[in-house]
Design a protein around this motif. Structure first.
Motif, short mmCIF file in Angstrom:
data_model
loop_
_atom_site.label_atom_id
_atom_site.label_comp_id
_atom_site.label_asym_id
_atom_site.label_seq_id
_atom_site.Cartn_x
_atom_site.Cartn_y
_atom_site.Cartn_z
N LYS A 106 1.31 -19.52 -3.54
CA LYS A 106 1.50 -18.21 -4.21
C LYS A 106 1.20 -17.11 -3.51
N GLN A 107 -0.12 -17.46 -2.74
CA GLN A 107 -0.85 -15.90 -2.47
C GLN A 107 0.18 -15.30 -1.33
N TYR A 108 1.27 -16.02 -0.78
CA TYR A 108 2.03 -15.72 0.23
C TYR A 108 3.34 -15.11 -0.27
N THR A 109 3.35 -14.93 -1.48
CA THR A 109 4.52 -14.59 -2.01
C THR A 109 4.71 -12.98 -1.63
N THR A 110 5.95 -12.56 -1.30
CA THR A 110 5.94 -11.04 -0.80
C THR A 110 6.29 -10.38 -1.90
N LEU A 111 5.65 -9.20 -2.02
CA LEU A 111 6.30 -7.91 -2.91
C LEU A 111 6.09 -6.81 -2.33
N GLN A 112 7.01 -5.81 -2.37
CA GLN A 112 6.83 -4.74 -1.66
C GLN A 112 6.63 -4.82 -0.21
N ASP A 113 7.22 -5.77 0.46
CA ASP A 113 7.01 -5.91 1.93
C ASP A 113 5.42 -6.50 2.30
N GLN A 114 4.77 -6.95 1.29
CA GLN A 114 3.52 -7.32 1.87
C GLN A 114 3.28 -8.60 0.72
N THR A 115 2.45 -9.55 1.39
CA THR A 115 1.99 -10.57 0.64
C THR A 115 0.99 -10.19 -0.46
N LEU A 116 0.95 -11.03 -1.63
CA LEU A 116 -0.11 -10.93 -2.62
C LEU A 116 -1.41 -10.77 -1.98
N LEU A 117 -1.68 -11.77 -0.96
CA LEU A 117 -3.05 -11.65 -0.46
C LEU A 117 -3.36 -10.28 0.42
N VAL B 292 8.27 -9.79 -11.50
CA VAL B 292 8.90 -8.49 -11.70
C VAL B 292 7.97 -7.34 -12.47
N LEU B 293 7.13 -7.91 -13.25
CA LEU B 293 6.43 -6.92 -13.80
C LEU B 293 5.16 -6.24 -12.87
N LEU B 294 4.55 -7.18 -12.11
CA LEU B 294 3.80 -6.98 -10.80
C LEU B 294 4.36 -5.86 -10.07
N SER B 295 5.53 -6.05 -9.56
CA SER B 295 6.39 -5.13 -8.64
C SER B 295 6.39 -3.67 -9.25
N ALA B 296 6.75 -3.81 -10.65
CA ALA B 296 6.86 -2.41 -11.41
C ALA B 296 5.50 -1.89 -11.36
N ILE B 297 4.34 -2.50 -11.76
CA ILE B 297 2.91 -1.73 -11.72
C ILE B 297 2.60 -1.52 -10.32
N LEU B 298 3.13 -2.08 -9.24
CA LEU B 298 2.75 -1.77 -7.92
C LEU B 298 3.43 -0.49 -7.83
N THR B 299 4.68 -0.29 -8.12
CA THR B 299 5.46 0.89 -7.67
C THR B 299 4.77 1.97 -8.47
#
Length: 243
Positions: free
Chosen positions: A26-37, A233-240
């Motif tokens: 899971k820690q290597y899932t990519t959001l906004q071109d970077q992994t969660l880690l 989906v929610l995390l991507s919105a928060i990071l944006t």
């Protein structure tokens, strides 16, 4: 004047994230071109208290070393259970010459949106405590216990859950990370967990077994954890919004 304790940051990333259901950890899932880690380490690096981080990974993890991080990192190999990974991290920190009164900050790789103000707030709270402090949020939703078959159903069978009772939520909090503890005390409670073969879900619960007080610090509800696919989906919105 007493010298402020040193802060030793640790991210536990040795798990597989089975509830997330992906083919990669899971820690290597990519959001906004970077992994969660990478996101989570970058958040820690924005705190003035943190200049490097211990990364606890699985023995067969070959991914972390291929990534670029915002702050210097060093590694330890984790265990099967989360507490075993934290214990391995604690022993690694002790080997660097850390003092028992130092603070260990433990963060989940799957919480990439923790506000920097919350990181600083929980560290500063832990500095004033003999054992430590954790971020948490008061539970706002109505909580229910369940059972699989209402008493009123006389015939047939059901494996679906039914509401049984509403829980008083006035003193219920949802734990987050970072969680920050005195190094010597954390080592002590993890040894207790090991010796008594206890099952714990976070480090604060190890202290609870010994009735040692851990301060609750109210944190942001933006600090959600990626647990299920819909959370992305929610995390991507928060990071944006935060960027």
């Amino acid at each position: 004047m007493n010298k402020p304790p040193s802060i030793h940051a640790m991210i536990v990333a040795a798990g597989r994230g089975s509830r997330f259901g992906a083919s990669i950890a899971k820690q290597y899932t990519t959001l906004q071109d970077q992994t969660l880690l990478q996101h989570s380490l970058a958040r820690l690096g924005r705190s003035t208290y943190i200049d490097k981080c211990l990364l606890v990974i699985a023995a067969d993890d070959n991914t972390a070393q291929q990534l670029e991080f915002a702050i210097p990192i060093y590694y330890a190999v984790g265990g099967e259970e989360r507490w075993q990974s934290v214990k391995a991290g604690v022993e690694s920190i002790i080997q660097t010459g850390a003092n028992d009164s130092d603070l260990v900050l433990i963060h989940d790789a799957a919480r990439p949106a923790v506000p920097v103000a919350d990181i600083d707030q929980v560290i500063e709270a832990a500095m004033r405590e003999p054992y430590g402090a954790i971020l948490a949020t008061p539970v706002a939703d109505t909580l229910k216990t369940s059972h699989t078959k209402p008493v009123s159903i006389e015939e047939g069978s059901s494996t679906s859950p039914y509401a049984k009772r509403t829980i008083d939520r006035s003193n219920i909090w949802q734990a987050q990370t970072p969680q920050v503890f005195r190094l010597g005390q954390l080592r002590r409670v993890l040894n207790y967990v090991s010796e008594h073969q206890l099952s714990i879900t976070d480090e604060a619960s190890a202290f609870e077994h010994l009735e040692l007080p851990i301060r609750l610090v109210s944190g942001s509800r933006q600090n959600i954890k990626l647990t299920y696919p819909d959370d992305a989906v929610l995390l991507s919105a928060i990071l944006t919004i935060q960027s």
